[in-house]
Design a protein around this motif. Structure first.
Motif, PDB file in Angstrom:
ATOM      1  N   SER A 101      37.832  37.975  12.026  1.00 25.33           N
ATOM      2  CA  SER A 101      37.792  37.719  13.608  1.00 25.33           C
ATOM      3  C   SER A 101      36.181  37.327  13.676  1.00 25.33           C
ATOM      4  N   LEU A 102      36.053  36.796  15.095  1.00 23.95           N
ATOM      5  CA  LEU A 102      34.574  36.329  15.185  1.00 23.95           C
ATOM      6  C   LEU A 102      33.769  37.350  15.004  1.00 23.95           C
ATOM      7  N   LEU A 103      32.393  37.129  14.635  1.00 25.79           N
ATOM      8  CA  LEU A 103      31.296  37.869  14.521  1.00 25.79           C
ATOM      9  C   LEU A 103      30.646  38.353  15.723  1.00 25.79           C
ATOM     10  N   GLY A 104      30.789  37.409  16.748  1.00 23.95           N
ATOM     11  CA  GLY A 104      30.157  37.328  18.113  1.00 23.95           C
ATOM     12  C   GLY A 104      28.653  37.494  18.018  1.00 23.95           C
ATOM     13  N   PRO A 105      28.097  37.475  19.240  1.00 26.51           N
ATOM     14  CA  PRO A 105      26.679  37.494  19.367  1.00 26.51           C
ATOM     15  C   PRO A 105      25.991  38.813  19.215  1.00 26.51           C
TER      16      PRO A 105
END
Ligand code: BEZ
Ligand code: FE
Length: 301
Positions: A101-105
């Motif tokens: 899934s997205l690592l994100g900020p």
């Protein structure tokens, strides 16, 4: 030079790039020009609309800073980050491997070490959630001493960067699995939160009548020698936006429902999720940190 019509301009532009020495740059830019031109023809883009688009991209660039990456947010809300993620997964994840899934900020290096059974919360307050399970390889063998970074919002939907001074860490930790790949940690139940809506991307999301929320989730990064880094997240099934994530990070296999009656729970009676992670073998393709947002993005709300 010939009279240029709406199709010839595409051929002319591509012809002028034909001598690009870097083959991959040539391939990418030719395709970008072909698709951009086809898009402009399809929507019959007017000069005013073209200028509006330029002004929008300019505003996206101007919003970027060392702590805010508005272009990645734009890529996220357009589904492009997820698309690149899925393609990268298809190329390197073994069939049994846990989906990414997205690592994100909001990932940060240097999260505090937590002991087996320890808590991510510096001062626990919200409803408790227990996470436990095992990290294995694609053949089902336990991976000893895999390292897990876990981070999430607090029970108010805020990451530490939003809730505390920038140098304070909370609701995140690094845990070393035991010799059988087992892990067990305590945390608080996260809630969903809004992506940053105070910039041009937020304005776009509003103009599209989208809600701008991510469903409640817990980010997890697992590393072990010889294995591809696993960047993933677990999503809570009871979040109303679990099927409409603004940045398209949710996969069915990553949706979990906490239960109090899991027979092997290390914290009987507590709300708990058991999740076993499967790492793929590394194939020399780098860290595999797909969806890695290089900068931190701090929402202002
Ligand atoms: C996050 O999960 O933290 C996130 C991912 C993409 C955009 C904004 C936030
Ligand atoms: Fe997140």
């Amino acid at each position: 030079m010939q009279d240029i019509d709406i199709h010839q301009i595409t051929e002319e532009a591509i012809a002028q790039m034909a001598g690009t020495p870097d083959a991959r740059l040539k391939e990418i830019m030719e395709a970008a020009v072909r698709h951009l031109h086809a898009f402009a023809r399809e929507v019959r883009l007017t000069p005013d609309e073209w200028l509006q688009g330029i002004a929008f991209l300019t505003a996206v660039g101007q919003m970027c800073s060392p702590i805010r990456q508005e272009f990645i947010l734009l890529s996220d809300v357009l589904g492009l980050s997820r698309l690149v993620n899925v393609m990268h997964d298809a190329a390197g994840r073994e069939a049994a491997g846990t989906e990414t899934s997205l690592l994100g900020p909001f990932f940060r290096e240097g999260a505090p070490e937590i002991a087996m059974g320890g808590s991510l919360a510096r001062s626990p307050g919200g409803p408790e959630l227990v996470l436990y399970g095992q990290v294995r390889d694609a053949q089902g063998q336990p991976i000893p001493h895999a390292v897990m970074d876990v981070w999430q919002t607090n029970a108010e939907g805020l990451y530490d960067l939003q809730a505390h001074a920038p140098d304070e860490m909370d609701m995140r930790g690094r845990l070393r699995c035991d010799a059988e790949g087992r892990y067990f940690l305590r945390t608080e139940k996260p809630i969903g939160y809004s992506i940053p809506m105070d910039g041009p991307v937020g304005a776009l999301v509003r103009a599209q009548a989208r809600h701008g929320f991510r469903p409640a989730h817990i980010h997890i990064l697992i590393t072990a020698p010889g294995h591809r880094d696993l960047v993933t997240a677990l999503y809570l099934s009871d979040d109303p936006n679990v099927d409409s994530d603004t940045v398209f990070g949710v996969s069915k296999s990553l949706v979990v429902t906490p239960r109090r009656d899991l027979p092997d729970s290390p914290a009987p009676g507590a709300e708990a999720v058991r999740y076993d992670f499967t790492l793929s073998r590394a194939r020399g393709e780098g860290s595999g940190r797909v969806g890695a947002d290089p900068s931190t993005l701090v929402p202002s709300n």
